[in-house]
Design a protein around this motif. Structure first.
Motif, PDB file in Angstrom:
ATOM      1  N   GLN A 235       0.433  -1.127   0.205  1.00 55.90           N
ATOM      2  CA  GLN A 235       0.210  -0.237  -0.156  1.00 55.90           C
ATOM      3  C   GLN A 235       0.698   1.129  -0.186  1.00 55.90           C
ATOM      4  O   GLN A 235       0.397   2.576  -0.483  1.00 55.90           O
ATOM      5  CB  GLN A 235      -0.599   0.238   1.075  1.00 55.90           C
ATOM      6  CG  GLN A 235      -1.931  -0.686   1.350  1.00 55.90           C
ATOM      7  CD  GLN A 235      -2.825  -0.939   2.701  1.00 55.90           C
ATOM      8  OE1 GLN A 235      -2.328  -1.004   3.863  1.00 55.90           O
ATOM      9  NE2 GLN A 235      -4.215  -0.451   1.878  1.00 55.90           N
TER      10      GLN A 235
ATOM     11  N   ASP B 124       3.153   2.251  -2.045  1.00 53.77           N
ATOM     12  CA  ASP B 124       2.979   3.166  -3.418  1.00 53.77           C
ATOM     13  C   ASP B 124       3.109   1.602  -4.312  1.00 53.77           C
ATOM     14  O   ASP B 124       2.717   0.598  -4.428  1.00 53.77           O
ATOM     15  CB  ASP B 124       4.795   2.975  -3.112  1.00 53.77           C
ATOM     16  CG  ASP B 124       4.982   3.802  -4.289  1.00 53.77           C
ATOM     17  OD1 ASP B 124       4.970   3.371  -5.750  1.00 53.77           O
ATOM     18  OD2 ASP B 124       6.713   4.209  -4.771  1.00 53.77           O
ATOM     19  N   THR B 125       2.237   2.059  -5.350  1.00 50.17           N
ATOM     20  CA  THR B 125       1.415   1.358  -6.573  1.00 50.17           C
ATOM     21  C   THR B 125       2.924   0.963  -7.290  1.00 50.17           C
ATOM     22  O   THR B 125       2.441  -0.336  -7.463  1.00 50.17           O
ATOM     23  CB  THR B 125       0.891   2.304  -7.185  1.00 50.17           C
ATOM     24  OG1 THR B 125       1.806   3.233  -7.863  1.00 50.17           O
ATOM     25  CG2 THR B 125      -0.078   2.917  -6.581  1.00 50.17           C
TER      26      THR B 125
ATOM     27  N   ALA C  33      -3.689  -2.085  -8.103  1.00 46.95           N
ATOM     28  CA  ALA C  33      -3.097  -0.828  -9.036  1.00 46.95           C
ATOM     29  C   ALA C  33      -3.210  -0.454  -9.874  1.00 46.95           C
ATOM     30  O   ALA C  33      -3.111   0.934 -10.237  1.00 46.95           O
ATOM     31  CB  ALA C  33      -1.477  -1.557  -9.443  1.00 46.95           C
ATOM     32  N   ASP C  34      -3.811  -0.695 -10.912  1.00 44.29           N
ATOM     33  CA  ASP C  34      -3.911   0.363 -12.117  1.00 44.29           C
ATOM     34  C   ASP C  34      -5.423  -1.127 -12.596  1.00 44.29           C
ATOM     35  O   ASP C  34      -5.328  -1.633 -12.219  1.00 44.29           O
ATOM     36  CB  ASP C  34      -3.098  -0.004 -12.787  1.00 44.29           C
ATOM     37  CG  ASP C  34      -2.366  -0.747 -13.340  1.00 44.29           C
ATOM     38  OD1 ASP C  34      -3.055  -1.608 -13.944  1.00 44.29           O
ATOM     39  OD2 ASP C  34      -0.569  -0.918 -13.323  1.00 44.29           O
TER      40      ASP C  34
ATOM     41  N   ILE D 273      -6.378   1.623  -3.184  1.00 46.22           N
ATOM     42  CA  ILE D 273      -6.338   2.021  -4.067  1.00 46.22           C
ATOM     43  C   ILE D 273      -4.733   2.514  -3.896  1.00 46.22           C
ATOM     44  O   ILE D 273      -5.708   4.223  -3.337  1.00 46.22           O
ATOM     45  CB  ILE D 273      -7.137   2.268  -5.275  1.00 46.22           C
ATOM     46  CG1 ILE D 273      -8.113   1.280  -6.004  1.00 46.22           C
ATOM     47  CG2 ILE D 273      -6.044   2.737  -6.474  1.00 46.22           C
ATOM     48  CD1 ILE D 273      -9.504   1.818  -5.310  1.00 46.22           C
ATOM     49  N   GLY D 274      -4.141   2.537  -3.482  1.00 42.98           N
ATOM     50  CA  GLY D 274      -2.781   3.709  -2.836  1.00 42.98           C
ATOM     51  C   GLY D 274      -3.158   4.076  -1.286  1.00 42.98           C
ATOM     52  O   GLY D 274      -3.480   2.954  -0.628  1.00 42.98           O
TER      53      GLY D 274
ATOM     54  N   SER E 284       0.302  10.468  -5.434  1.00 47.05           N
ATOM     55  CA  SER E 284       1.401   9.837  -4.835  1.00 47.05           C
ATOM     56  C   SER E 284       1.422  10.188  -3.176  1.00 47.05           C
ATOM     57  O   SER E 284       1.823   9.247  -2.881  1.00 47.05           O
ATOM     58  CB  SER E 284       2.560   9.960  -5.771  1.00 47.05           C
ATOM     59  OG  SER E 284       2.860  10.704  -5.032  1.00 47.05           O
TER      60      SER E 284
END
Length: 318
Positions: free
Chosen positions: A42, A44-45, A150-151, A168-169, A221
């Motif tokens: 969590q 950093d993506t 992540a995406d 998500i993050g 971020s």
């Protein structure tokens, strides 16, 4: 411009991801280790992306070595140690192979390749639909199921009383019963809530959202996620938005730019609009997301424009 420090960071990130995958392969994680892994994912993506790639490589080694390589037993490291050693070396070298599993299971990461329709899975009584080129990590505790994303795009139909948490993050969503899509593109997070309710929180704020709504968040971020907009979701629009789960795109007065963006998610052949005036021209219709050439031919007729197909791209021009 090439940055030695960024290259070092990527290498260290891959090594850390490989270490975690090797550890989870060797034995179940202790509660403290599991918490440490989830905090690292969590933080950093890019950590989650590295872990997904390392986990995918692990499954490539598992499946392909058994099927394609016949070897004579010889003295050496145990199979588990040898595989983990190969995994760490391959991840450090940047070698990645993506293999789809037969079924989703706890502590498993998914990454879909291009040229695939969305895939649907059963997970603890809930349905998960994974879009092409999406990264996620699934895990469970005694109290809830968790997804770190992540995406890409994921559809969730939560039907059980056991709660599901999605991160998500630094953004957190939770629900015990809901039907919703999450789409992540860079700093933008779009949540389409078809039914049920979602709890949302960041470090200093929490909200409850009810359906049907479209929620647009933005997350840099180093900042907490911000709710940019909340729009009511009409019933007829919900049907159109959920079509991707069945591998379809229903265009209701789409611009050519919007349609091209959607098709480009599913094909290694990419569409480009050469004439700027064409980008905002509108069209309607229903197509399979994997039948790019059928769409290109239809768009050419509907918009009275020209197309040119090259090796890995299709050009639209006046």
């Amino acid at each position: 411009m090439y940055s030695p420090s960024s290259s070092t960071d990527r290498h260290q990130r891959k090594e850390e991801a490989a270490r975690w995958v090797a550890l989870t392969d060797a034995r179940p994680l202790l509660p403290g280790e599991q918490k440490k892994l989830e905090n690292w994912l969590q933080a950093d993506t890019r950590n989650l992306g590295a872990y997904v790639q390392a986990k995918s490589l692990y499954h490539a080694l598992d499946y392909r070595m058994a099927q394609n390589i016949v070897s004579i037993p010889a003295p050496g490291p145990s199979p588990e140690f040898a595989r983990r050693g190969v995994l760490a070396a391959a991840c450090a070298a940047g070698i990645v192979a993506f293999v789809m599993p037969r079924a989703v299971r706890d502590h498993f990461s998914l990454r879909h390749r291009g040229q695939q329709p969305p895939q649907r899975y059963e997970w603890h009584g809930n349905q998960i639909t994974m879009d092409a080129r999406s990264d996620a990590y699934l895990s469970s505790t005694h109290h809830h199921d968790a997804i770190l994303m992540a995406d890409g795009r994921i559809g969730l139909q939560i039907q059980k009383k056991r709660s599901v948490h999605v991160s998500i993050g630094t953004m957190w969503l939770g629900s015990q019963k809901a039907d919703f899509d999450i789409s992540v593109q860079g700093k933008d997070i779009l949540v389409t809530l078809y039914s049920g309710a979602l709890d949302w929180r960041n470090s200093n704020k929490s909200l409850k959202f009810t359906s049907p709504n479209i929620l647009h968040f933005s997350q840099n971020s180093h900042d907490d996620p911000v709710l940019v907009s909340k729009l009511a979701l009409p019933d007829d629009d919900a049907f159109v938005r959920k079509a991707w789960r069945e591998g379809q795109i229903i265009m209701n007065n789409y611009t050519l730019a919007e349609a091209v963006t959607e098709f480009n998610r599913y094909s290694d052949v990419q569409c480009f609009i050469i004439s700027p005036a064409l980008a905002q021209r509108r069209l309607s219709g229903s197509f399979s997301l994997l039948k790019l050439h059928d769409f290109a031919q239809a768009a050419s007729l509907l918009l009275n424009c020209k197309i040119k197909q090259e090796r890995n791209r299709i050009l639209f021009y006046s």
